[in-house]
Design a protein around this motif. Structure first.
Motif, PDB file in Angstrom:
ATOM      1  N   MET A 157       0.833  -1.137  -0.111  1.00 50.80           N
ATOM      2  CA  MET A 157       0.053  -0.023   0.111  1.00 50.80           C
ATOM      3  C   MET A 157       0.976   1.339   0.208  1.00 50.80           C
ATOM      4  SD  MET A 157      -2.878   1.220   2.584  1.00 50.80           S
ATOM      5  CE  MET A 157      -4.331   0.212   1.957  1.00 50.80           C
ATOM      6  N   ALA A 158       0.273   2.227  -0.765  1.00 52.51           N
ATOM      7  CA  ALA A 158       1.328   3.645  -0.806  1.00 52.51           C
ATOM      8  C   ALA A 158       1.217   4.338   0.680  1.00 52.51           C
ATOM      9  CB  ALA A 158       0.795   4.427  -2.057  1.00 52.51           C
ATOM     10  N   ARG A 159       2.121   4.934   0.794  1.00 52.59           N
ATOM     11  CA  ARG A 159       2.191   6.102   1.892  1.00 52.59           C
ATOM     12  C   ARG A 159       1.245   6.755   1.681  1.00 52.59           C
ATOM     13  NH1 ARG A 159       5.611  10.181   4.270  1.00 52.59           N
ATOM     14  NH2 ARG A 159       6.294  10.635   2.402  1.00 52.59           N
ATOM     15  N   ARG A 160       1.237   7.779   0.571  1.00 51.70           N
ATOM     16  CA  ARG A 160       0.187   8.874   0.196  1.00 51.70           C
ATOM     17  C   ARG A 160       0.098   8.837  -1.141  1.00 51.70           C
ATOM     18  NH1 ARG A 160       3.464  14.054   2.075  1.00 51.70           N
ATOM     19  NH2 ARG A 160       4.786  13.216   1.204  1.00 51.70           N
ATOM     20  N   ALA A 161      -1.278   9.145  -1.528  1.00 51.64           N
ATOM     21  CA  ALA A 161      -1.665   9.172  -2.966  1.00 51.64           C
ATOM     22  C   ALA A 161      -2.142  10.482  -3.061  1.00 51.64           C
ATOM     23  CB  ALA A 161      -2.750   8.277  -3.406  1.00 51.64           C
ATOM     24  N   PHE A 162      -1.506  11.478  -4.095  1.00 52.17           N
ATOM     25  CA  PHE A 162      -1.875  12.731  -4.576  1.00 52.17           C
ATOM     26  C   PHE A 162      -2.421  12.737  -5.789  1.00 52.17           C
ATOM     27  CE2 PHE A 162       1.815  13.269  -1.665  1.00 52.17           C
ATOM     28  CZ  PHE A 162       1.297  14.209  -1.001  1.00 52.17           C
ATOM     29  N   LEU A 163      -3.691  13.328  -5.589  1.00 51.73           N
ATOM     30  CA  LEU A 163      -4.467  13.369  -6.839  1.00 51.73           C
ATOM     31  C   LEU A 163      -4.685  14.851  -7.376  1.00 51.73           C
ATOM     32  CD1 LEU A 163      -6.047  11.867  -9.215  1.00 51.73           C
ATOM     33  CD2 LEU A 163      -8.060  12.383  -7.936  1.00 51.73           C
ATOM     34  N   HIS A 164      -3.833  15.290  -8.629  1.00 50.27           N
ATOM     35  CA  HIS A 164      -3.727  16.754  -8.877  1.00 50.27           C
ATOM     36  C   HIS A 164      -4.904  16.780  -9.820  1.00 50.27           C
ATOM     37  CE1 HIS A 164      -1.743  19.868 -11.625  1.00 50.27           C
ATOM     38  NE2 HIS A 164      -2.386  20.732 -10.784  1.00 50.27           N
ATOM     39  N   VAL A 165      -6.115  17.654  -9.633  1.00 50.75           N
ATOM     40  CA  VAL A 165      -7.367  17.548 -10.419  1.00 50.75           C
ATOM     41  C   VAL A 165      -7.425  18.914 -11.358  1.00 50.75           C
ATOM     42  CG1 VAL A 165      -8.389  16.140  -8.669  1.00 50.75           C
ATOM     43  CG2 VAL A 165      -8.718  18.795  -8.489  1.00 50.75           C
ATOM     44  N   GLY A 166      -6.359  19.701 -11.325  1.00 50.96           N
ATOM     45  CA  GLY A 166      -6.527  20.885 -12.124  1.00 50.96           C
ATOM     46  C   GLY A 166      -6.313  22.102 -11.254  1.00 50.96           C
ATOM     47  N   THR A 167      -6.469  23.365 -11.662  1.00 53.45           N
ATOM     48  CA  THR A 167      -7.494  23.632 -12.757  1.00 53.45           C
ATOM     49  C   THR A 167      -6.521  23.992 -14.096  1.00 53.45           C
ATOM     50  OG1 THR A 167      -7.084  25.853 -12.127  1.00 53.45           O
ATOM     51  CG2 THR A 167      -8.932  24.989 -11.082  1.00 53.45           C
ATOM     52  N   ALA A 168      -7.443  23.930 -15.084  1.00 46.45           N
ATOM     53  CA  ALA A 168      -7.025  24.217 -16.437  1.00 46.45           C
ATOM     54  C   ALA A 168      -6.240  25.502 -16.467  1.00 46.45           C
ATOM     55  CB  ALA A 168      -7.998  23.831 -17.576  1.00 46.45           C
ATOM     56  N   LYS A 169      -5.176  25.528 -17.298  1.00 50.49           N
ATOM     57  CA  LYS A 169      -4.455  26.840 -17.531  1.00 50.49           C
ATOM     58  C   LYS A 169      -3.792  27.378 -16.251  1.00 50.49           C
ATOM     59  CE  LYS A 169      -4.763  27.424 -21.075  1.00 50.49           C
ATOM     60  NZ  LYS A 169      -4.115  26.787 -22.151  1.00 50.49           N
ATOM     61  N   SER A 170      -3.320  26.559 -15.372  1.00 52.93           N
ATOM     62  CA  SER A 170      -2.796  27.035 -14.254  1.00 52.93           C
ATOM     63  C   SER A 170      -1.419  26.388 -14.055  1.00 52.93           C
ATOM     64  CB  SER A 170      -3.505  26.472 -12.918  1.00 52.93           C
ATOM     65  OG  SER A 170      -3.566  25.012 -12.761  1.00 52.93           O
ATOM     66  N   GLY A 171      -0.559  26.225 -15.088  1.00 51.00           N
ATOM     67  CA  GLY A 171       0.656  25.694 -15.123  1.00 51.00           C
ATOM     68  C   GLY A 171       0.844  24.258 -15.138  1.00 51.00           C
ATOM     69  N   ALA A 212      -8.258   5.663  -1.584  1.00 50.44           N
ATOM     70  CA  ALA A 212      -8.270   5.145  -0.327  1.00 50.44           C
ATOM     71  C   ALA A 212      -7.933   3.728   0.061  1.00 50.44           C
ATOM     72  CB  ALA A 212      -9.433   6.131   0.585  1.00 50.44           C
ATOM     73  N   SER A 213      -8.515   3.007  -0.769  1.00 49.08           N
ATOM     74  CA  SER A 213      -8.119   1.527  -0.494  1.00 49.08           C
ATOM     75  C   SER A 213      -6.937   1.118  -0.992  1.00 49.08           C
ATOM     76  CB  SER A 213      -9.083   0.713  -1.500  1.00 49.08           C
ATOM     77  OG  SER A 213      -8.628   0.897  -2.902  1.00 49.08           O
ATOM     78  N   ALA A 214      -6.041   1.969  -1.758  1.00 45.67           N
ATOM     79  CA  ALA A 214      -4.646   1.616  -2.215  1.00 45.67           C
ATOM     80  C   ALA A 214      -3.608   2.440  -1.457  1.00 45.67           C
ATOM     81  CB  ALA A 214      -4.550   1.944  -3.790  1.00 45.67           C
ATOM     82  N   ALA A 215      -3.845   3.407  -0.426  1.00 39.22           N
ATOM     83  CA  ALA A 215      -2.759   4.301   0.011  1.00 39.22           C
ATOM     84  C   ALA A 215      -3.385   4.621   1.428  1.00 39.22           C
ATOM     85  CB  ALA A 215      -2.878   5.653  -0.673  1.00 39.22           C
ATOM     86  N   ALA A 216      -2.296   5.046   2.446  1.00 38.81           N
ATOM     87  CA  ALA A 216      -2.763   5.096   3.731  1.00 38.81           C
ATOM     88  C   ALA A 216      -3.294   6.554   3.798  1.00 38.81           C
ATOM     89  CB  ALA A 216      -1.533   5.145   4.700  1.00 38.81           C
ATOM     90  N   GLU A 217      -2.897   7.377   3.130  1.00 39.04           N
ATOM     91  CA  GLU A 217      -3.412   8.948   3.167  1.00 39.04           C
ATOM     92  C   GLU A 217      -3.854   9.414   1.599  1.00 39.04           C
ATOM     93  OE1 GLU A 217      -0.736  10.616   6.825  1.00 39.04           O
ATOM     94  OE2 GLU A 217      -0.748  11.553   4.763  1.00 39.04           O
ATOM     95  N   VAL A 218      -4.897   9.906   1.488  1.00 41.62           N
ATOM     96  CA  VAL A 218      -5.290  10.582   0.301  1.00 41.62           C
ATOM     97  C   VAL A 218      -5.023  12.066   0.147  1.00 41.62           C
ATOM     98  CG1 VAL A 218      -6.915  10.936  -1.409  1.00 41.62           C
ATOM     99  CG2 VAL A 218      -6.652   8.621  -0.594  1.00 41.62           C
ATOM    100  N   HIS A 219      -4.444  12.666  -0.592  1.00 44.58           N
ATOM    101  CA  HIS A 219      -4.405  14.294  -0.861  1.00 44.58           C
ATOM    102  C   HIS A 219      -4.983  14.564  -2.126  1.00 44.58           C
ATOM    103  CE1 HIS A 219      -1.324  14.692   2.663  1.00 44.58           C
ATOM    104  NE2 HIS A 219      -1.612  13.360   2.664  1.00 44.58           N
ATOM    105  N   VAL A 220      -5.613  15.558  -2.062  1.00 38.92           N
ATOM    106  CA  VAL A 220      -5.874  16.460  -3.357  1.00 38.92           C
ATOM    107  C   VAL A 220      -5.263  17.635  -3.422  1.00 38.92           C
ATOM    108  CG1 VAL A 220      -8.010  17.527  -4.456  1.00 38.92           C
ATOM    109  CG2 VAL A 220      -8.423  15.606  -3.114  1.00 38.92           C
ATOM    110  N   LEU A 221      -4.640  17.789  -4.783  1.00 40.24           N
ATOM    111  CA  LEU A 221      -3.916  19.105  -5.219  1.00 40.24           C
ATOM    112  C   LEU A 221      -4.598  19.671  -6.115  1.00 40.24           C
ATOM    113  CD1 LEU A 221      -1.206  20.594  -5.377  1.00 40.24           C
ATOM    114  CD2 LEU A 221      -0.286  18.834  -6.628  1.00 40.24           C
TER     115      LEU A 221
END
Length: 355
Positions: A1-15, A107-116
């Protein structure tokens, strides 16, 4: 299991393209430093976003192997002992139930889920979004586009990708505030790698020694170039503007023939649109300040700035457009034109013949 999973969801046109280019370029080095970008290629993350949010136009054309991309990314996350990053701006407009399901999978694959979420001020995002639409074949003038965004017209997708507080409401459900990270794109004049360093701090990543020079050409357009492309689009019959045409324009014509064909001008915000754009920016900033999210950078940089020396596309003269068109014609070895109309017809014909 991963320690942390980061999901970068946007926004568009923000680099996002800048960050994704660097993440994928340095994928092996990042893996050695504990951060995995799952999948085989950058496009896998786009496909995953399409699957998560139910992007029918994309999903219906996927082959059997690509239909399980999201599941494979989750499986790779589960098998990785360190941190994981998945990034694509098309996650931004996912329905609430789709976002909740995706977060549950992680969440089923990582101890912590983070949203970016990366965010940029509307004063820069709006011209960039209009320009992006023009690259994809749009014919709508700049001022009319701004009006449609202000009115939230039914077919206007802008806010689905740019309503930062709304996007965060959807993607933060069930996620502790300290694990929801809002990285502000720095104001003009900041070092180019500042956004890269800010996101690295969120990821807890040591990026020492990693090259941040852009390898892909900057295909952003100045005011004259963007208006010339819109006029070319207007000369192409609607029924001839295929997906292949749009891809050729964006992927080949713009970076190799159009960019640099005219002196560079900044985009201005028309006077009659400044008030509502400033109000929208201030509302977003106030919402972020009152939240429990992790705010990285100066949130006031999300207050729209008005370019003091900018212009709007309708202020471009016919002579400027003809001069830029002449440069493009010469680059494509298409001869010369005596009038703007003749040049537009020649360029539209060329694009239709190759796209």
């Amino acid at each position: 299991m991963a320690r942390r999973a980061f999901l970068h969801v946007g926004t568009a046109k923000s680099g996002t393209s800048y960050l994704q280019d660097l993440w994928w370029r340095h994928r092996d080095e990042l893996g050695d430093r504990g951060l995995l970008l799952p999948g085989r290629r950058r496009r896998d993350h786009f496909t995953a976003a399409a699957l998560v949010k139910g992007m029918t136009a994309v999903v219906d054309d996927l082959g059997d192997r690509d239909r399980d991309v999201w599941d494979r990314l989750v499986q790779e996350t589960r098998a990785w002992p360190g941190d994981v990053l998945v990034s694509n701006e098309h996650f931004a407009d996912s329905p609430a139930d789709a976002a909740a399901a995706a977060l549950a999978d992680l969440a089923s694959a990582a101890a912590e889920v983070h949203v970016l979420v990366t965010a940029r001020d509307l004063g820069r995002v709006l011209p960039s979004a209009w320009q992006q639409r023009v690259k994809m074949g749009a014919r709508m003038p700049y001022r009319k586009f701004l009006g449609s965004v202000r009115r939230e017209d039914g077919d206007q997708k802008f806010w689905r990708y740019q309503d930062v507080p709304g996007i965060l409401d959807v993607w933060s459900a069930g996620v502790p505030g300290e694990r929801v990270h809002v990285v502000v794109v720095p104001a003009p004049g900041a070092p180019r790698d500042e956004l890269w360093l800010r996101t690295a701090s969120v990821l807890g990543l040591d990026v020492t020694g990693l090259d941040t020079a852009a390898l892909r050409p900057n295909d952003s357009l100045g005011v004259v170039e963007a208006e010339l492309l819109r006029r070319i689009n207007d000369a192409v019959p609607r029924d001839r503007r295929s997906l292949a045409y749009s891809r050729h324009v964006k992927g080949t014509f713009v970076p190799t023939a159009l960019v640099g064909s005219a002196p560079r001008d900044s985009f201005a915000l028309p006077d009659n649109h400044v008030a509502w754009i400033e109000e929208a920016g201030a509302t977003a900033v106030a919402a972020l300040r009152s939240s429990s999210y992790d705010l990285v950078g100066d949130v006031d940089d999300l207050l729209p700035a008005v370019a003091p020396d900018g212009r709007t596309p309708d202020q471009v003269s016919e002579a400027e457009l003809l001069a830029a068109a002449a440069t493009v014609l010469a680059r494509l070895d298409l001869g010369r034109a005596d009038s703007l109309g003749e040049a537009l017809d020649a360029l539209a014909g060329h694009l239709l013949s190759v796209g």
